[in-house]
Design an enzyme around this catalytic site. Structure first.
Site, mmCIF file in Angstrom:
data_model
loop_
_atom_site.group_PDB
_atom_site.id
_atom_site.type_symbol
_atom_site.label_atom_id
_atom_site.label_comp_id
_atom_site.label_asym_id
_atom_site.label_seq_id
_atom_site.Cartn_x
_atom_site.Cartn_y
_atom_site.Cartn_z
ATOM 1 N N GLU A 204 0.822 -1.221 0.000
ATOM 2 C CA GLU A 204 0.000 0.000 0.000
ATOM 3 C C GLU A 204 0.855 1.270 0.000
ATOM 4 O O GLU A 204 0.365 2.345 0.334
ATOM 5 C CB GLU A 204 -0.959 0.015 1.195
ATOM 6 C CG GLU A 204 -1.651 -1.297 1.495
ATOM 7 C CD GLU A 204 -2.524 -1.800 0.359
ATOM 8 O OE1 GLU A 204 -2.657 -1.111 -0.654
ATOM 9 O OE2 GLU A 204 -3.084 -2.906 0.489
ATOM 10 N N ARG A 250 5.562 8.313 -6.884
ATOM 11 C CA ARG A 250 4.717 8.227 -8.080
ATOM 12 C C ARG A 250 4.307 9.621 -8.515
ATOM 13 O O ARG A 250 3.790 10.409 -7.727
ATOM 14 C CB ARG A 250 3.488 7.376 -7.748
ATOM 15 C CG ARG A 250 2.564 7.136 -8.916
ATOM 16 C CD ARG A 250 1.481 6.132 -8.595
ATOM 17 N NE ARG A 250 0.530 6.604 -7.605
ATOM 18 C CZ ARG A 250 -0.791 6.419 -7.670
ATOM 19 N NH1 ARG A 250 -1.306 5.765 -8.691
ATOM 20 N NH2 ARG A 250 -1.578 6.867 -6.733
ATOM 21 N N GLY A 267 -11.641 4.343 -19.514
ATOM 22 C CA GLY A 267 -13.040 4.719 -19.624
ATOM 23 C C GLY A 267 -13.452 5.214 -20.992
ATOM 24 O O GLY A 267 -14.605 5.629 -21.181
ATOM 25 N N ASP A 343 -1.107 -0.640 -10.500
ATOM 26 C CA ASP A 343 -1.323 -2.063 -10.268
ATOM 27 C C ASP A 343 -1.212 -2.793 -11.604
ATOM 28 O O ASP A 343 -1.807 -2.375 -12.611
ATOM 29 C CB ASP A 343 -2.712 -2.322 -9.688
ATOM 30 C CG ASP A 343 -2.797 -1.984 -8.206
ATOM 31 O OD1 ASP A 343 -1.773 -2.071 -7.513
ATOM 32 O OD2 ASP A 343 -3.902 -1.633 -7.742
ATOM 33 N N TRP A 395 -0.715 5.084 -0.272
ATOM 34 C CA TRP A 395 -1.303 5.537 -1.535
ATOM 35 C C TRP A 395 -2.812 5.355 -1.524
ATOM 36 O O TRP A 395 -3.466 5.430 -2.546
ATOM 37 C CB TRP A 395 -0.644 4.874 -2.739
ATOM 38 C CG TRP A 395 -1.002 3.461 -3.083
ATOM 39 C CD1 TRP A 395 -1.480 2.493 -2.261
ATOM 40 C CD2 TRP A 395 -0.881 2.860 -4.388
ATOM 41 N NE1 TRP A 395 -1.660 1.323 -2.952
ATOM 42 C CE2 TRP A 395 -1.304 1.510 -4.264
ATOM 43 C CE3 TRP A 395 -0.470 3.324 -5.632
ATOM 44 C CZ2 TRP A 395 -1.303 0.624 -5.337
ATOM 45 C CZ3 TRP A 395 -0.479 2.436 -6.699
ATOM 46 C CH2 TRP A 395 -0.885 1.117 -6.553
ATOM 47 N N ASP A 458 -5.130 -6.631 2.514
ATOM 48 C CA ASP A 458 -6.273 -6.752 1.608
ATOM 49 C C ASP A 458 -7.598 -6.725 2.358
ATOM 50 O O ASP A 458 -8.585 -6.170 1.853
ATOM 51 C CB ASP A 458 -6.170 -8.056 0.811
ATOM 52 C CG ASP A 458 -4.927 -8.095 -0.044
ATOM 53 O OD1 ASP A 458 -4.941 -7.502 -1.130
ATOM 54 O OD2 ASP A 458 -3.935 -8.711 0.386
#
Length: 523
Positions: A204, A250, A267, A343, A395, A458
């Site tokens: 994470e 990032r 999208g 990811d 994040w 998770d």
């Protein structure tokens, strides 16, 4: 694709991918469980490895920095999972064949994705894709992912990032277990892949002040954080505190162009819609079509239209990276470093066209004058700035710890603390009684294995995001129960019964076979 200015730009671009799923084998099939693993494997991991092998054959190196958590590599090497994946691919092929031969009226409106005509055309393409995936898997994956990954790492195509066992949220973890999980996780990568990672993707991207010293002690030289952890200035890697451990941030401006909470390439109207299923075959035959359009009204997927959108988005991203490198280099007065991080499952699973986009991007960037390299290469090239003090961060939503430590998951935080305390106390006692010259204690090993599965990040994430929350709570409490059951039986002096329990739980949770409780740091 339009031709951009081929002149070289300063600095370096790094693409970082984080590959992770929780331990799903033997813990449910549908809708959450092994199906999640097989979908990600078929849609993301198989295509990604195919892309990387293709580019490696062209002598391209330093393409991506690939984070692989020990828990996902364990599943990609596991014989039970490999057999299940082979069956899943065969079933996908059969479902596609069913669609290709569909003659029964579906009642769908003309021009939509689920008319018999549209499903037949889609099924033909899907059958070819499933057949190719099945042949690829049968030919190359019979010994799991590790041999394929090792080839790419050996060739310098990718840099490996590791992580701790079972993906715990490290800031909330007892220091001894945190150290154990990290060291065992790095060792697991070394055993599987022949390379002990020098960098990690912290679960994470979670950080607490002082963790850099843990990293340095474990031999970790660099790790990922989110952009806000570096106060938004991600143009260079930054040593943390008084260590030589470098944090890379990032770049949100660049990363969010692809995938953001509100927008991004996946999208686009031309791309395959992730959420729209044909319930007869379980396939996804529609394109996004437009915002707010009901699933039953969505248009059929058009590969040609999607392919043109991929080219446009590659061109757009190349331009963005060039502009960002130029502007950031000018701002800091030296070559800058731009990191886009995602990811892995985005590419193919969530965004069907993602692997094609990646392959074209990794060819287009050098052609446009952008130097592509790994995080390790960024350090070697001197793209490191002044030391920095990092705040507690992640994040997740709010870039803090609320997703994993907020009120909504307070019960799981308490559960984790209690289970860890029980496990450490029991294992300490068992190892002390056995003595320094004892062989491996498989009971103590399984207690730690179940504990690490209990504290996986998770479960609170899924609860906080209301994504299969019931399953997440079930899994957390299941592994907590296993830990307590074995530990309580051992503490009661019933060693034989504890061994039987440990063996029974190990049938479902037998990952990390080299985990050795004797290496747990002493209290």
């Amino acid at each position: 694709m339009s031709q951009r200015n081929p002149g070289a730009v300063p600095g370096q671009f790094s693409l970082v991918l984080h590959t992770h799923l929780p331990w799903l084998a033997h813990h449910g099939r549908w809708p959450v469980g092994e199906e999640w693993l097989f979908q990600s494997w078929a849609a993301a991991y198989l295509p990604l490895l195919r892309v990387l092998r293709t580019l490696a054959a062209e002598d391209r190196s330093g393409l991506i920095t690939l984070g692989l958590t020990p828990v996902v590599t364990a599943q990609l090497d596991d014989p039970y999972c490999l057999d299940g994946m082979h069956r899943w691919l065969a079933n996908w092929q059969l479902r596609a064949l069913e669609a290709a031969n569909l003659r029964t009226p579906t009642g769908a409106a003309a021009g939509t994705a689920t008319t018999p005509e549209a499903l037949r055309a889609f099924g033909v393409r899907e059958y070819a894709e499933a057949t190719s995936a099945l042949e690829d898997f049968t030919a190359l994956w019979r010994h799991g992912a590790s041999p394929l990954l090792r080839q790419l790492i050996d060739a310098g195509t990718v840099e490996l990032l590791g992580g701790p066992l079972a993906h715990p949220f490290q800031p909330l973890l007892a220091p001894r277990l945190r150290e154990f999980a990290l060291r065992e996780g790095l060792a697991d990568a070394g055993q599987r892949l022949g390379h002990v990672p020098s960098g990690i993707w912290a679960p994470e991207c979670a950080y607490a002040p002082g963790m850099e010293h843990d990293y340095a002690a474990a031999g970790v030289g660099h790790f990922m954080v989110d952009g806000p952890s570096l106060h938004g200035d991600t143009a260079l890697g930054r040593p943390v505190g008084d260590t030589d451990v470098v944090a890379f941030g990032r770049d949100l401006q660049v990363s969010y162009r692809v995938w953001s909470p509100r927008s991004g390439y996946p999208g686009h109207a031309a791309y395959r819609d992730f959420h729209t299923y044909d319930h007869l075959t379980g396939l996804k035959p529609a394109r996004v079509t437009g915002r707010g359009i009901d699933s039953q009204a969505k248009a059929p997927y058009d590969p040609g239209r999607a392919d043109r959108a991929v080219d446009a988005h590659v061109d757009d991203f190349v331009g963005l990276v060039r502009d960002r490198l130029i502007s950031e280099s000018a701002r800091i007065g030296r070559p800058a470093h731009v990191v886009a991080a995602f990811d892995t499952e985005l590419f193919g699973h969530w965004w069907y066209e993602g692997p094609v986009w990646l392959e074209r991007l990794l060819r287009a960037l050098p052609e446009a004058g952008v130097q592509v390299g790994t995080l390790r290469q960024a350090k070697e090239n001197g793209l490191v700035g002044a030391p920095v003090e990092l705040p507690p961060s992640s994040w997740g939503s709010g870039k803090d710890w609320q997703v994993w430590a907020g009120e909504q998951v307070a019960d799981l935080v308490q559960l984790n603390a209690e289970v860890v305390d029980t496990a450490l106390g029991c294992v300490d006692k068992a190892l002390a009684q056995a003595g320094a010259t004892s062989s491996r204690d498989l009971v103590a090993d399984q207690i730690l294995r179940e504990t690490l599965l209990t504290v996986s990040s998770d479960w609170p994430f899924m609860v906080s995001k209301d994504s299969a929350a019931d399953y997440a709570r079930y899994r957390a409490h299941l592994h907590a129960h296993a830990t307590r059951e074995i530990a309580d039986t051992l503490a009661a002096g019933r060693r034989d019964a504890a061994e039987r329990l440990a063996e029974g739980w190990n049938r479902a949770d037998g990952l990390f076979g080299a985990l050795d409780a004797r290496r747990l740091p002493r209290a």
